[in-house]
Enzyme design. Structure first.
Site, PDB file in Angstrom:
ATOM      1  N   TRP A 127       0.875  -1.183   0.000  1.00  0.00           N
ATOM      2  CA  TRP A 127       0.000   0.000   0.000  1.00  0.00           C
ATOM      3  C   TRP A 127       0.906   1.225   0.000  1.00  0.00           C
ATOM      4  CZ3 TRP A 127      -2.035   2.905   4.655  1.00  0.00           C
ATOM      5  CH2 TRP A 127      -3.090   3.767   4.305  1.00  0.00           C
ATOM      6  N   ASP A 208      -0.554  -5.421   8.984  1.00  0.00           N
ATOM      7  CA  ASP A 208      -1.579  -4.467   8.561  1.00  0.00           C
ATOM      8  C   ASP A 208      -2.818  -5.300   8.234  1.00  0.00           C
ATOM      9  OD1 ASP A 208      -3.242  -2.634   7.427  1.00  0.00           O
ATOM     10  OD2 ASP A 208      -1.773  -1.792   6.038  1.00  0.00           O
ATOM     11  N   ALA A 210      -6.424  -4.732   7.337  1.00  0.00           N
ATOM     12  CA  ALA A 210      -7.449  -3.759   6.957  1.00  0.00           C
ATOM     13  C   ALA A 210      -8.673  -4.399   6.318  1.00  0.00           C
ATOM     14  CB  ALA A 210      -6.850  -2.733   5.996  1.00  0.00           C
ATOM     15  N   LYS A 243     -13.408  -0.937   6.224  1.00  0.00           N
ATOM     16  CA  LYS A 243     -13.986  -1.792   5.194  1.00  0.00           C
ATOM     17  C   LYS A 243     -15.022  -2.743   5.780  1.00  0.00           C
ATOM     18  CE  LYS A 243     -10.682   0.129   2.741  1.00  0.00           C
ATOM     19  NZ  LYS A 243      -9.533   0.561   3.266  1.00  0.00           N
TER      20      LYS A 243
HETATM   21  C1  LMR Z   1      -6.987   1.789  -0.792  1.00  0.00           C
HETATM   22  O1  LMR Z   1      -5.903   1.206  -0.820  1.00  0.00           O
HETATM   23  O2  LMR Z   1      -7.583   2.158  -1.818  1.00  0.00           O
HETATM   24  C2  LMR Z   1      -7.641   2.044   0.527  1.00  0.00           C
HETATM   25  O3  LMR Z   1      -6.884   1.491   1.554  1.00  0.00           O
HETATM   26  C3  LMR Z   1      -7.966   3.464   0.748  1.00  0.00           C
HETATM   27  C4  LMR Z   1      -6.766   4.308   1.005  1.00  0.00           C
HETATM   28  O4  LMR Z   1      -6.786   5.037   1.999  1.00  0.00           O
HETATM   29  O5  LMR Z   1      -5.812   4.274   0.222  1.00  0.00           O
END
Ligand code: LMR
Length: 392
Positions: A127, A208, A210, A243
């Site tokens: 990410w 992480d 999420a 989420k």
């Molecule tokens: C994403 O990866 O699209 C989500 O986790 C939202 C974000 O905050 O980037």
């Protein structure tokens, strides 16, 4: 003084939100930011959330401060949701944070407090905000191979070879499930191998987490994390309710730290102090709603049922797109889309092909060809597959 500011690098996911909004075409398709959408393209407020909010509105008689660690019922309910009974609650310190990102930020700072020279290893790719926050904090970053572009599966040999280079005291960041951006996940056997590596190298895992409930189910998604937690001495977890409770804008997250029981008072003190210096008290509303849902059998059952509907819907869309791409490309090149889990997969397109999809067809996905499964149009999979095939 502000003339001295330098332009900041734009987050590619956030940038895409703006570009999509400005696109006047009615046929445009948002496969960018990771937000769940139903078949009408709406991001619903979950049923249990609505009910809990109504109860909270009726019952709440004060908006006074709660505490630096937030709502402790929430923190404990999240510990249980994430870790089950894999570890004794007495070994866990937890702090409520503004969203999962807030938890990541607080835990990175906790690493800095405890071990200023530690290097944090992140997957390549990961990410984008992991790297951005680490850089902002001036922390040392290394990357380990994770994804094989040719097979679109986890490059586990590459991952192990790179992690062989960790030093004792380093931190290894792993995605608990539903890897973002690739959708390719470690098997339970691979989690066991990474656990052995963590133990052998004396490094601390940072999870992480999420997307619990978006992959194979609430408990199935936590299996790897729980297996590791049951064996290693220390661990950090950043969990998000954006989420799985659909509480995106309410910013609901938790930072959990597993340590020896003797280190718990110091750890809780450090987490409380980090909250204090960064924002004082975490935002209460969404966390209290989450705590109410997790504590009430009916609300919890309804939440789990709706989450399961969302998960199955994403799986159906994955299969539908893989089938449509098979027909349109006359190949099995994209079959991995059906096997991946969570909100994202990467199609393996070039930046030029991604640009072409946006410019010609109004299809928005991140430049590395990550797309949000939940944004797929149930009745437009064929059309989308045609568009993708046409840019190949
Ligand atoms: C994403 O990866 O699209 C989500 O986790 C939202 C974000 O905050 O980037």
């Amino acid at each position: 003084m502000f003339e001295t500011l330098k332009p900041q690098p734009e987050d590619k996911i956030i940038k895409l939100i703006g570009m999509y909004r400005e696109d006047p075409r009615s046929e445009k398709l948002d496969l960018g930011v990771g937000v769940y959408k139903d078949e009408n393209g709406k991001t619903p407020v979950m049923r249990a959330v609505k009910k809990a909010e109504a109860q909270l509105l009726a019952a709440q008689d004060s908006k006074s401060y709660v505490g630096l660690l937030g709502n402790l019922d929430f923190v404990d309910a999240m510990r249980e949701l994430v870790l089950g009974d894999a570890v004794s609650a007495a070994r866990i310190s937890g702090a409520q944070t503004p969203g999962g990102t807030g938890a990541i930020r607080q835990l990175f700072e906790l690493i800095q407090m405890a071990s200023p020279d530690a290097t944090v290893w992140i997957s390549d790719p990961s990410w984008p905000n992991h790297e951005a926050i680490l850089k902002h904090l001036g922390m040392k970053i290394r990357k380990y191979r994770y994804f094989d572009d040719a097979t679109c599966q986890v490059d586990f040999d590459g991952m192990k070879a790179d992690l062989d280079g960790v030093a004792a005291g380093d931190v290894v960041l792993l995605h608990g499930c539903c890897h973002n951006p690739t959708g390719a996940n470690l098997s339970l056997e691979q989690w066991a191998e990474v656990t052995d590596l963590v133990l052998a190298k004396s490094v601390t895992p940072f999870i992480d987490f999420a997307y619990q409930g978006f992959g194979d189910g609430l408990d199935a998604d936590a299996e790897g994390v729980r297996l590791m937690a049951g064996k290693v001495p220390e661990m950090m977890i950043a969990a998000s309710c954006s989420k799985n409770f659909g509480l995106y804008r309410d910013r609901v997250g938790v930072a959990l730290v597993m340590s020896a029981e003797s280190a718990v008072p110091l750890t809780k003190g450090a987490l409380a102090s980090l909250n204090r210096v960064n924002f004082s008290f975490p935002p209460d509303h969404g966390a209290t709603v989450t705590a109410m849902i997790l504590a009430d059998a009916d609300l919890r059952a309804d939440w789990m049922a709706e989450l399961e509907e969302m998960r199955l819907n994403m799986l159906e869309l994955r299969q539908g797109l893989a089938d449509a791409l098979r027909r349109e490309t006359n190949s099995d090149r994209f079959d991995f889309v059906a096997d991946h889990r969570g909100m994202f997969s990467r199609l393996g397109l070039t930046v030029e092909q991604v640009d072409q999809l946006r410019e010609e067809f109004g299809v928005y996905m991140v430049g590395d060809s990550r797309f949000n499964v939940a944004g797929l149009p149930k009745d437009g999979l064929e059309k989308l597959a045609k568009a993708i095939a046409s840019v190949l």
